[in-house]
Motif scaffolding. Structure first.
Motif, PDB file in Angstrom:
ATOM      1  N   VAL A 139      19.608  76.977 -41.256  1.00  0.00           N
ATOM      2  CA  VAL A 139      20.318  76.030 -41.404  1.00  0.00           C
ATOM      3  C   VAL A 139      21.122  76.989 -42.063  1.00  0.00           C
ATOM      4  CG1 VAL A 139      20.039  74.869 -43.214  1.00  0.00           C
ATOM      5  CG2 VAL A 139      17.716  75.008 -41.634  1.00  0.00           C
ATOM      6  N   THR A 140      22.732  75.996 -41.432  1.00  0.00           N
ATOM      7  CA  THR A 140      23.910  76.356 -41.908  1.00  0.00           C
ATOM      8  C   THR A 140      24.479  76.154 -42.848  1.00  0.00           C
ATOM      9  OG1 THR A 140      25.576  74.870 -40.670  1.00  0.00           O
ATOM     10  CG2 THR A 140      24.704  76.832 -39.429  1.00  0.00           C
ATOM     11  N   GLY A 141      25.329  77.293 -43.901  1.00  0.00           N
ATOM     12  CA  GLY A 141      26.426  76.147 -44.591  1.00  0.00           C
ATOM     13  C   GLY A 141      26.187  76.759 -46.407  1.00  0.00           C
ATOM     14  N   ALA A 142      27.593  77.639 -46.674  1.00  0.00           N
ATOM     15  CA  ALA A 142      27.817  77.597 -47.864  1.00  0.00           C
ATOM     16  C   ALA A 142      27.113  78.411 -48.452  1.00  0.00           C
ATOM     17  CB  ALA A 142      27.208  76.111 -48.594  1.00  0.00           C
ATOM     18  N   ALA A 143      27.693  79.940 -47.870  1.00  0.00           N
ATOM     19  CA  ALA A 143      26.690  81.236 -48.175  1.00  0.00           C
ATOM     20  C   ALA A 143      25.447  80.910 -48.111  1.00  0.00           C
ATOM     21  CB  ALA A 143      27.731  81.653 -49.315  1.00  0.00           C
ATOM     22  N   GLY A 144      24.554  79.888 -47.881  1.00  0.00           N
ATOM     23  CA  GLY A 144      22.821  80.436 -47.499  1.00  0.00           C
ATOM     24  C   GLY A 144      22.314  79.151 -48.389  1.00  0.00           C
ATOM     25  N   THR A 145      23.271  78.592 -48.936  1.00  0.00           N
ATOM     26  CA  THR A 145      23.015  78.138 -50.452  1.00  0.00           C
ATOM     27  C   THR A 145      22.197  76.325 -49.740  1.00  0.00           C
ATOM     28  OG1 THR A 145      24.923  77.490 -50.881  1.00  0.00           O
ATOM     29  CG2 THR A 145      24.259  78.492 -52.451  1.00  0.00           C
ATOM     30  N   ILE A 146      22.605  76.016 -48.595  1.00  0.00           N
ATOM     31  CA  ILE A 146      22.240  74.566 -48.677  1.00  0.00           C
ATOM     32  C   ILE A 146      20.368  74.989 -47.961  1.00  0.00           C
ATOM     33  CG2 ILE A 146      22.479  72.683 -46.050  1.00  0.00           C
ATOM     34  CD1 ILE A 146      25.087  72.952 -46.970  1.00  0.00           C
ATOM     35  N   GLY A 147      20.563  76.150 -47.084  1.00  0.00           N
ATOM     36  CA  GLY A 147      19.295  76.503 -46.625  1.00  0.00           C
ATOM     37  C   GLY A 147      18.412  76.836 -47.716  1.00  0.00           C
ATOM     38  N   LEU A 148      18.676  77.334 -48.577  1.00  0.00           N
ATOM     39  CA  LEU A 148      17.833  77.325 -49.767  1.00  0.00           C
ATOM     40  C   LEU A 148      17.251  76.303 -50.462  1.00  0.00           C
ATOM     41  CD1 LEU A 148      16.997  79.914 -51.883  1.00  0.00           C
ATOM     42  CD2 LEU A 148      19.431  79.103 -53.275  1.00  0.00           C
ATOM     43  N   ALA A 149      18.503  75.518 -51.100  1.00  0.00           N
ATOM     44  CA  ALA A 149      17.889  74.669 -51.061  1.00  0.00           C
ATOM     45  C   ALA A 149      16.862  73.712 -50.435  1.00  0.00           C
ATOM     46  CB  ALA A 149      19.024  73.361 -51.311  1.00  0.00           C
ATOM     47  N   GLN A 150      16.660  73.502 -49.410  1.00  0.00           N
ATOM     48  CA  GLN A 150      16.234  73.100 -48.459  1.00  0.00           C
ATOM     49  C   GLN A 150      14.789  73.941 -48.388  1.00  0.00           C
ATOM     50  OE1 GLN A 150      17.344  72.510 -44.029  1.00  0.00           O
ATOM     51  NE2 GLN A 150      14.789  72.404 -43.238  1.00  0.00           N
ATOM     52  N   LEU A 151      14.540  74.881 -48.635  1.00  0.00           N
ATOM     53  CA  LEU A 151      13.310  75.785 -48.821  1.00  0.00           C
ATOM     54  C   LEU A 151      13.093  75.340 -50.694  1.00  0.00           C
ATOM     55  CD1 LEU A 151      11.905  78.009 -47.074  1.00  0.00           C
ATOM     56  CD2 LEU A 151      12.591  79.467 -49.495  1.00  0.00           C
ATOM     57  N   VAL A 152      13.732  75.484 -51.200  1.00  0.00           N
ATOM     58  CA  VAL A 152      13.048  75.123 -52.160  1.00  0.00           C
ATOM     59  C   VAL A 152      12.388  73.623 -52.294  1.00  0.00           C
ATOM     60  CG1 VAL A 152      13.489  74.865 -54.469  1.00  0.00           C
ATOM     61  CG2 VAL A 152      14.455  76.662 -53.165  1.00  0.00           C
ATOM     62  N   SER A 153      13.423  72.299 -51.974  1.00  0.00           N
ATOM     63  CA  SER A 153      12.796  71.485 -51.903  1.00  0.00           C
ATOM     64  C   SER A 153      11.751  70.956 -50.747  1.00  0.00           C
ATOM     65  CB  SER A 153      14.144  70.345 -51.818  1.00  0.00           C
ATOM     66  OG  SER A 153      14.768  70.247 -50.569  1.00  0.00           O
ATOM     67  N   LYS A 154      11.596  70.857 -49.667  1.00  0.00           N
ATOM     68  CA  LYS A 154      11.016  70.694 -48.541  1.00  0.00           C
ATOM     69  C   LYS A 154       9.945  71.547 -47.946  1.00  0.00           C
ATOM     70  CE  LYS A 154      13.989  68.148 -45.962  1.00  0.00           C
ATOM     71  NZ  LYS A 154      14.842  68.442 -44.551  1.00  0.00           N
ATOM     72  N   ASN A 155      10.124  73.202 -48.666  1.00  0.00           N
ATOM     73  CA  ASN A 155       8.098  73.639 -48.480  1.00  0.00           C
ATOM     74  C   ASN A 155       8.147  74.323 -49.495  1.00  0.00           C
ATOM     75  OD1 ASN A 155      11.132  74.688 -46.021  1.00  0.00           O
ATOM     76  ND2 ASN A 155       9.738  73.637 -45.698  1.00  0.00           N
TER      77      ASN A 155
END
Lengths: 517, 344
Positions: B88-104
C-alpha cells in the motif's frame, strides 16, 4: 571507443528473441495507430502504461515504446499520402505533396521515399544520439538547482507558446496542469496541499490517470460528439498498380538531398526544449520548396516535399531523447508520457541514468536501429494491409479504446475513485478539445510544474533566499534568456508589422506551427 | 533514504485484490478472526493466511524486509499457513498505517512492516492516525546513517562542520531524503546536540539517493546525509569524504576502514534507521503473545540470520515489552526533534 563498446552491448541485449519481439510489437502497434487519424503515439503509450506495470521489465517496455513512436511516424505518412488525412500532426507537411503524388498515380514512389527517408534519417540521428548522449549527460552533472529551474521554465514556455493558436489558451491549459501538479504532499516540507483532508489525494494526482483521461477518454468523447459529421468509412486511394515501380533513378537523385537536410533540421529541433517533430517538418518542407529548381512542381506532387519532412520527423525523435535521457526534461507530449513511464519504473532520467542503468539506456538506443530496420521490412510490402486498417468503423474503434482505458486505470491504481477521476479529467479533456485548447501543456505542466517548483525553492534555499542566484551563473542566465525569447518569438511577425506601421489585422496573428504532438 | 515513497501501483493492486479476496473467504469460514483457542487456553497462531502489509512501493527497504520475513517463515516451516505480502504505497507509509487501523482492527493475521521513517512521516505529514494506535510487536533490523561532504570540502571532521553550523547556519546546505525522514531527523538531532538551532538548519529534501548525490557533486549541497550504503561508490572512488556514521560503533562506508561515529566526535547522538513489525489495534494480550512468539522464532531462524548477513542489515531485535518501550521513546524523541525543526 567507449561509446561503441556500450552500444555493442546494447545490441547484445536487444538482439535477444524476447526484446526483438517487444520491438516488433512496438513498431506494428505504432504503425497501426499512426495510420489511424486522431490516435497518436502519446495516447497509445498512455494506454499501455498500466499494462507495463505488470511486465516488470523496463528494458522491454521502453524498446516497445520507442518502436511505437517510430512506427507512428511511418504510419502517419501512409494516411497522409493515400488519404490526405495526416494521422499525426508531424505528417501534415507530408500530406501536401504526398497526396498530390498519389493522385497522379505515384503513390508507391511517395510511400517509398517516405519509408526510406525515415530509415535514413532514423539511422543517422540515432548515431548522433549515441555520440551526443554521454557528453550532454556529463555537462548536465554540473547543473545545479537554479539551472534545472531555468531549463524547466524554458521547456514549459517554449512548448506552450509554440503549440496551438492562442497563447492565452496554451497558458490556461498549462495552469490547469500546474494546479494538478500541486495536489499532494509537498516534497520539501512534507505538508499536504489541496488534498481537502482526504487520504486519496495525499499521493497527488496520478499522472497515468490524467494522461488516460485527457487523451483516451477525452478524445473518445470528442469523436463521439462529432460522429454524425464524420463519414463512418473512409475511402483511401489505391497505392497504385504494379506497373508503376517504386523509385525511379530520378526519384533517388531527387530524394537523397532532402533526406539528409531533413535529418539535419529534425535532430536539433527535437533536442531543443520546444521540440517535437512538428516544427522541423514544416521547416524542412519550406526549405525544400525554397531551394527547388522547379518551384512550380510544388503543390502538384514534388517528391522533395515528401522526402524532407518525413526524414525530419523521424530524426526529431532521436533528438527528443537527448534531453529526456540526459536531463529528464520532456520536450513533447510523447516524451512527457515516456518520462512518466520512467518514473513508474522508479528510474529518474538524468545524468545519473547513464551510471545507474547503462544497460537500459544503450538497449533503448540500439533498439532504435533495430526498429528502423523492422519498420522498413514491415511497411513497404504491407502497405495494402495498413490501408485496410482505415476501414474499421469509428464507433467500434473508439468503444474499444474506452474499454481499454477504463480497465487500464483500474488495473493501475486498483481504485474506483481513480477511475472516476480519470473520467472527470476526460470530461475536462473533451471540453478542452471542443473549445480548441491544446492538451500537451496540461501534461507538461503536471510533470514540469512540480519539478520547476521544487528546483526553484531548492535554489532559493541554497542561496539563502537571494533571487540573484538565477542570474549570477552564466548558464542559468542564458537559459532564462532563452525562455524569454521563446515567449516573444511567435509574436515577432505582429511586432514587426506594427513597427512598419501596417494594420496588424492584415498580418498573420502569430507564427503557428502545429496543433499538437 | 531507502524507504522513500515511490509510485509503483501495479503489483500493489494485484496483491491487494488477492489479499482482499482471501480475506473475504477466510472471514466467511471462520468467525474468530483473532486466532483459534486451543484446549489448553493457549492461542493457536496463525490459523489462516498471514497478510503482511508493506506500506510502500515494491523494491524499497520495507518491501525487502517483508519479503525476507515471508521467505524465512515459509522456508523454515515456522507456519503451516501461507504468508502473503502486499503493498500500500504512499506518504511515508501513513496511508498504509491508516488502512491497518481502520480496516484490520482486531485481526492479528494482518501485520505491517514499518520503521523510523513512518514515525517521522506521521509527525511531518500530520497524519490523522498515530503510531500509538497500533499494537507494537518487534523491531527487526537497522541501518546506520552516514554524513558525507565533497572531497574538495574544507570540512575534515564533524566538529568543523558543526562549529560552522552553530556559528553560521546559513552557510551550510544539508541535503538528504524526503522531508521528515531519517536523514532530516539526524540533522535536527545533531544540531541540538551541537548547541545549534535546529530550525535554522537549511535542509534540502530530495526524492532519491541519485538526486542527492548529483546535488552534492554539482555544488548545491555542503553535506549530504543518507543510509550508510548509499554513498559507498563515491566514498570508495574518493569523490566524497565520510565524516561520521550514526550508530554505536563505526562501520566501513566505502573508505576501507570504519568511519568514526558521531558519539566518538563528541556529540551525544545515536540514530538507527530501524525497521520493525506491528499488528492492528484491538488485539488481546494472549494473541499478541502468540504473534510475538512467531516473530521470536523468525528471528532465531537460520534463514533470517543468513538474510541479515546477505543484506548487510544490523540485527536490531527487540520484542515484547522492550519493543513497546522502544516504540514509545522513539515516538517521543522524533516528535520532539521534528517539532524543533518546525515540521511538527
Amino acid at each position: 571507443m567507449n561509446v561503441f563498446g556500450d552500444l555493442l552491448s546494447g545490441f547484445g541485449t536487444v538482439l535477444s528473441p524476447e526484446y526483438l519481439l517487444y520491438a516488433a510489437i512496438g513498431v506494428t502497434l505504432g504503425t497501426f495507430v499512426g495510420v489511424l487519424p486522431g490516435i497518436g503515439p502519446a495516447l497509445t503509450i498512455a494506454l499501455l502504461l498500466p499494462v507495463t506495470f505488470s511486465l516488470d521489465d523496463p528494458i522491454g517496455t521502453f524498446i516497445m515504446f520507442a518502436g511505437i513512436y517510430y512506427g507512428a511516424m511511418y504510419g502517419g505518412s501512409t494516411t497522409s499520402i493515400l488519404l490526405n488525412t495526416p494521422g499525426e500532426s508531424a505528417s501534415v507537411a507530408t500530406a501536401i505533396e504526398g497526396y498530390q503524388m498519389a493522385r497522379r498515380g505515384r503513390a508507391k514512389a511517395a510511400l517509398a521515399t517516405a519509408a526510406i527517408g525515415s530509415f535514413v534519417a532514423g539511422t543517422i540521428s540515432t548515431l548522433l544520439l549515441s555520440l551526443l548522449a554521454q557528453p550532454v549527460a556529463r555537462l548536465a552533472s554540473t547543473f545545479r538547482a537554479a539551472d534545472y529551474f531555468a531549463l524547466a521554465l524554458l521547456a514549459m514556455v517554449a512548448v506552450t507558446a509554440l503549440v496551438g493558436r492562442s497563447v492565452v489558451r496554451g497558458l490556461m491549459s498549462l495552469v490547469f496542469g500546474l494546479f494538478l501538479g500541486l495536489v499532494g504532499i509537498d516534497a520539501l516540507t512534507g505538508q499536504a496541499r489541496f488534498t481537502f483532508g482526504t487520504m486519496e489525494l495525499l499521493e497527488g494526482v496520478d499522472i497515468v490517470v490524467v494522461i488516460v483521461g485527457l487523451f483516451a477518454i477525452g478524445e473518445t468523447l470528442y469523436v463521439a460528439s462529432r460522429l454524425r459529421h464524420l463519414p463512418e468509412h473512409v475511402h483511401p486511394l489505391e497505392p497504385g498498380s504494379a506497373r508503376h515501380g517504386w523509385l525511379t533513378r530520378d526519384d533517388w537523385r531527387r530524394s537523397w538531398g532532402p533526406w539528409l537536410r531533413g535529418t539535419a533540421v529534425g535532430f536539433p529541433f527535437g533536442a531543443l526544449p520546444s521540440g517535437g517533430a512538428d516544427v522541423p517538418t514544416f521547416l524542412s518542407y519550406t526549405y525544400e520548396k525554397h531551394r527547388a529548381r522547379d518551384r512550380a512542381e510544388f503543390g502538384k506532387g514534388a517528391i522533395e516535399g515528401v522526402a524532407g519532412p518525413e526524414a525530419a520527423n523521424n530524426a526529431a525523435f532521436s533528438g527528443v531523447l537527448v534531453p529526456l535521457l540526459t536531463l529528464g526534461i520532456p520536450t513533447s507530449a510523447t516524451a512527457a508520457v515516456m518520462l512518466a513511464a520512467f518514473q513508474i519504473f522508479n528510474l529518474q532520467p538524468g545524468p545519473q541514468l547513464f551510471d545507474t542503468s547503462p544497460e537500459l539506456v544503450w538497449a533503448l538506443i540500439a533498439s532504435l536501429y533495430v526498429g528502423n530496420v523492422l519498420l522498413l521490412l514491415l511497411n513497404l510490402p504491407l502497405i495494402r494491409v495498413w490501408v485496410k486498417v482505415l476501414q474499421i468503423p469509428r464507433p467500434i474503434l473508439y468503444a474499444g479504446i474506452l474499454v481499454f482505458a477504463t480497465l487500464g486505470v483500474y488495473a493501475a491504481t486498483g481504485s474506483v475513485n481513480q477511475v472516476f477521476m480519470a473520467y472527470a479529467v476526460g470530461v475536462v479533456g473533451f471540453g478542452m478539445r471542443h473549445f480548441d485548447f491544446p492538451i500537451a501543456p496540461v501534461i507538461l505542466g503536471l510533470i514540469l510544474g512540480p519539478m520547476m517548483e521544487v528546483q526553484f525553492r531548492r535554489a532559493l534555499l541554497v542561496a539563502n533566499g537571494d533571487l540573484s542566484t538565477f542570474v549570477t551563473r552564466p548558464l542559468t542566465a542564458v537559459l532564462l534568456a532563452c525562455a524569454v525569447l521563446a515567449f516573444v518569438v511567435p509574436y515577432l511577425p505582429r511586432i514587426v508589422a506594427r513597427l512598419r506601421g501596417r494594420d496588424s489585422r492584415d498580418e498573420p496573428k502569430k507564427l503557428v506551427f502545429a496543433e499538437d504532438d | 533514504m531507502k524507504d522513500t515513497v515511490v509510485r509503483r501501483p501495479g503489483r500493489v493492486v494485484a496483491a491487494g485484490m488477492a489479499a482482499a479476496l482471501l480475506a473475504a473467504t477466510a472471514a466467511g469460514c471462520e468467525k474468530d478472526t483473532a486466532g483459534g483457542q486451543t484446549g489448553t487456553g493457549e492461542v493457536r497462531y496463525p490459523t489462516k493466511t498471514v497478510q503482511l502489509m508493506v506500506p510502500a512501493a515494491p523494491g524499497g527497504g520495507w518491501d525487502l524486509t517483508a519479503r525476507t520475513m515471508q521467505k524465512a517463515m515459509t522456508d523454515g516451516k515456522l507456519v503451516d499457513q501461507s504468508v502473503e505480502v502486499y503493498n500500500v504505497t504512499g506518504a511515508a507509509g501513513t496511508i498504509g498505517l491508516a488502512q491497518l487501523v481502520s480496516k484490520n482492527r482486531g485481526d492479528a493475521h494482518h501485520l505491517m512492516v514499518m520503521g523510523l521513517v513512518m514515525v517521522g512521516g506521521v509527525v511531518a505529514n500530520k497524519s490523522p492516525v498515530k503510531l500509538d494506535q497500533v499494537t507494537p510487536i518487534a523491531t527487526l533490523t537497522a541501518e546506520q546513517e552516514v554524513i558525507v561532504v565533497p572531497a574538495a570540502s574544507k570540512y575534515k571532521n564533524l566538529k568543523q562542520l558543526m562549529d560552522d553550523a552553530r556559528a553560521a547556519p546559513a552557510s551550510i546546505n544539508w541535503g538528504g531524503g524526503s522531508a521528515g525522514g531519517t536523514d532530516q531527523i539526524l540533522v535536527g538531532l545533531l544540531a541540538k546536540a551541537a548547541g545549534a538551532d535546529p530550525r535554522a538548519m537549511k535542509y534540502v529534501a530530495y526524492s532519491g539517493g541519485g538526486e542527492a548525490k548529483a546535488a552534492l557533486l554539482s555544488g548545491d549541497l555542503t553535506a549530504a546525509v543518507s543510509g550508510q550504503s548509499e554513498f559507498k561508490d563515491l566514498v570508495a572512488s574518493g569523490k566524497v569524504r565520510a565524516l561520521a556514521v550514526s550508530g554505536a560503533t563505526g562501520v566501513d562506508v566505502g573508505g576501507g576502514s570504519p568511519a568514526p561515529t558521531i558519539k566518538e566526535q563528541g556529540y551525544d547522538v545515536e540514530l538507527m534507521n530501524w525497521r520493525g513489525v506491528v499488528a492492528p489495534p484491538g488485539i488481546d494480550a494472549p494473541t499478541k503473545e502468540a504473534v510475538t512468539a512467531l516473530v521470536d522464532r523468525l528471528h532465531s531462524s537460520e534463514s533470517w540470520k543468513s538474510a541479515l548477513q546477505k543484506q548487510g542489515w544490523e540485527d536490531f531485535y527487540k520484542s515484547g515489552d522492550a519493543a513497546s518501550t522502544f516504540f514509545t521513546s522513539e515516538n517521543q524523541r522524533i516528535t520532539t526533534v521534528l517539532t524543533d525543526i518546525g515540521l511538527g
